[in-house]
Write a protein that holds these residues in place. Sequence first.
Motif, PDB file in Angstrom:
ATOM      1  N   MET A 144       0.856  -1.178   0.000  1.00 14.25           N
ATOM      2  CA  MET A 144       0.000   0.000   0.000  1.00 14.25           C
ATOM      3  C   MET A 144       0.901   1.240   0.000  1.00 14.25           C
ATOM      4  SD  MET A 144      -2.911   1.051   2.804  1.00 14.25           S
ATOM      5  CE  MET A 144      -3.580  -0.568   2.777  1.00 14.25           C
ATOM      6  N   SER A 145       0.617   2.177  -0.861  1.00 13.73           N
ATOM      7  CA  SER A 145       1.449   3.375  -0.945  1.00 13.73           C
ATOM      8  C   SER A 145       1.218   4.270   0.261  1.00 13.73           C
ATOM      9  CB  SER A 145       1.128   4.147  -2.229  1.00 13.73           C
ATOM     10  OG  SER A 145      -0.142   4.767  -2.118  1.00 13.73           O
ATOM     11  N   LYS A 146       2.182   5.163   0.512  1.00 15.24           N
ATOM     12  CA  LYS A 146       2.086   6.078   1.646  1.00 15.24           C
ATOM     13  C   LYS A 146       0.846   6.956   1.522  1.00 15.24           C
ATOM     14  CE  LYS A 146       4.560   9.578   4.237  1.00 15.24           C
ATOM     15  NZ  LYS A 146       5.719  10.413   4.354  1.00 15.24           N
ATOM     16  N   VAL A 147       0.585   7.467   0.334  1.00 16.33           N
ATOM     17  CA  VAL A 147      -0.577   8.327   0.129  1.00 16.33           C
ATOM     18  C   VAL A 147      -1.858   7.550   0.384  1.00 16.33           C
ATOM     19  CG1 VAL A 147      -1.846   9.719  -1.542  1.00 16.33           C
ATOM     20  CG2 VAL A 147       0.642   9.851  -1.467  1.00 16.33           C
ATOM     21  N   GLY A 148      -1.955   6.355  -0.174  1.00 15.44           N
ATOM     22  CA  GLY A 148      -3.133   5.525   0.055  1.00 15.44           C
ATOM     23  C   GLY A 148      -3.302   5.210   1.531  1.00 15.44           C
ATOM     24  N   ASN A 149      -2.214   4.907   2.183  1.00 19.72           N
ATOM     25  CA  ASN A 149      -2.231   4.609   3.593  1.00 19.72           C
ATOM     26  C   ASN A 149      -2.692   5.838   4.379  1.00 19.72           C
ATOM     27  OD1 ASN A 149      -1.898   3.083   5.887  1.00 19.72           O
ATOM     28  ND2 ASN A 149       0.309   3.345   5.967  1.00 19.72           N
ATOM     29  N   LEU A 150      -2.163   6.994   4.052  1.00 19.31           N
ATOM     30  CA  LEU A 150      -2.550   8.235   4.718  1.00 19.31           C
ATOM     31  C   LEU A 150      -4.030   8.504   4.494  1.00 19.31           C
ATOM     32  CD1 LEU A 150      -1.952  10.906   6.238  1.00 19.31           C
ATOM     33  CD2 LEU A 150      -1.342  11.886   4.009  1.00 19.31           C
ATOM     34  N   LYS A 151      -4.499   8.371   3.266  1.00 21.44           N
ATOM     35  CA  LYS A 151      -5.901   8.646   2.968  1.00 21.44           C
ATOM     36  C   LYS A 151      -6.824   7.695   3.715  1.00 21.44           C
ATOM     37  CE  LYS A 151      -9.325   9.243  -0.705  1.00 21.44           C
ATOM     38  NZ  LYS A 151     -10.309   9.517   0.298  1.00 21.44           N
ATOM     39  N   GLU A 152      -6.487   6.422   3.714  1.00 22.87           N
ATOM     40  CA  GLU A 152      -7.308   5.444   4.429  1.00 22.87           C
ATOM     41  C   GLU A 152      -7.366   5.756   5.916  1.00 22.87           C
ATOM     42  OE1 GLU A 152      -6.480   1.286   4.069  1.00 22.87           O
ATOM     43  OE2 GLU A 152      -6.629   1.350   1.884  1.00 22.87           O
ATOM     44  N   LYS A 153      -6.210   6.029   6.494  1.00 23.92           N
ATOM     45  CA  LYS A 153      -6.163   6.320   7.928  1.00 23.92           C
ATOM     46  C   LYS A 153      -6.887   7.624   8.238  1.00 23.92           C
ATOM     47  CE  LYS A 153      -2.133   3.596   9.089  1.00 23.92           C
ATOM     48  NZ  LYS A 153      -0.767   3.565   9.591  1.00 23.92           N
ATOM     49  N   TRP A 154      -6.705   8.633   7.383  1.00 22.27           N
ATOM     50  CA  TRP A 154      -7.380   9.915   7.587  1.00 22.27           C
ATOM     51  C   TRP A 154      -8.897   9.725   7.534  1.00 22.27           C
ATOM     52  CZ3 TRP A 154      -6.723  14.358   9.721  1.00 22.27           C
ATOM     53  CH2 TRP A 154      -7.646  15.383   9.485  1.00 22.27           C
ATOM     54  N   ASP A 155      -9.373   9.015   6.532  1.00 20.79           N
ATOM     55  CA  ASP A 155     -10.820   8.789   6.400  1.00 20.79           C
ATOM     56  C   ASP A 155     -11.370   8.027   7.602  1.00 20.79           C
ATOM     57  OD1 ASP A 155     -10.765  10.118   3.976  1.00 20.79           O
ATOM     58  OD2 ASP A 155     -10.825   8.288   2.759  1.00 20.79           O
ATOM     59  N   PHE A 156     -10.653   7.014   8.065  1.00 18.84           N
ATOM     60  CA  PHE A 156     -11.070   6.254   9.243  1.00 18.84           C
ATOM     61  C   PHE A 156     -11.096   7.147  10.482  1.00 18.84           C
ATOM     62  CE2 PHE A 156      -9.936   3.752  13.012  1.00 18.84           C
ATOM     63  CZ  PHE A 156     -10.974   2.842  13.027  1.00 18.84           C
ATOM     64  N   LEU A 157     -10.064   7.950  10.629  1.00 22.42           N
ATOM     65  CA  LEU A 157      -9.958   8.867  11.765  1.00 22.42           C
ATOM     66  C   LEU A 157     -11.107   9.868  11.781  1.00 22.42           C
ATOM     67  CD1 LEU A 157      -8.136   9.844  14.123  1.00 22.42           C
ATOM     68  CD2 LEU A 157      -6.969  11.273  12.459  1.00 22.42           C
TER      69      LEU A 157
END
Length: 118
Positions: free
Chosen positions: A1-14
């Motif tokens: 998983m790319s850093k951006v994808g990871n950031l977006k997923e975590k941000w959306d979950f948060l």
Amino acid sequence: MSKVGNLKEKWDFLVASLSQQFAEGDELNLDSIIYLIGVQELGQGQRRFKKDEKVNLMHIAICKLLEPYGYYEFDYFDDDGWPHYKTLTELPNLKPGEQTVLMKEAIVQYFESIQFFN
């Protein structure tokens, strides 16, 4: 998983989790989440804050969030229990979109450090 994808997923979950917990499902924005971090870092529990205290809470949060990046360092607690930070390095001039990405990264990192995603 790319850093951006990871950031977006975590941000959306948060955002979804915090919105459910603190805003009855209404989506919290970036500033609201920064404010909540400030309240958490102050550690005085839930209470009503005056307008100038709300600004100070956001400042506390920003300092805490950018501390790992080397911009701020915790200095001391004042007599009222408010944390104070000193500036180590001036923030770079960033475009608004770059500022948003930096703050989202810092917020995700903050919540990772308290095992929010586990």
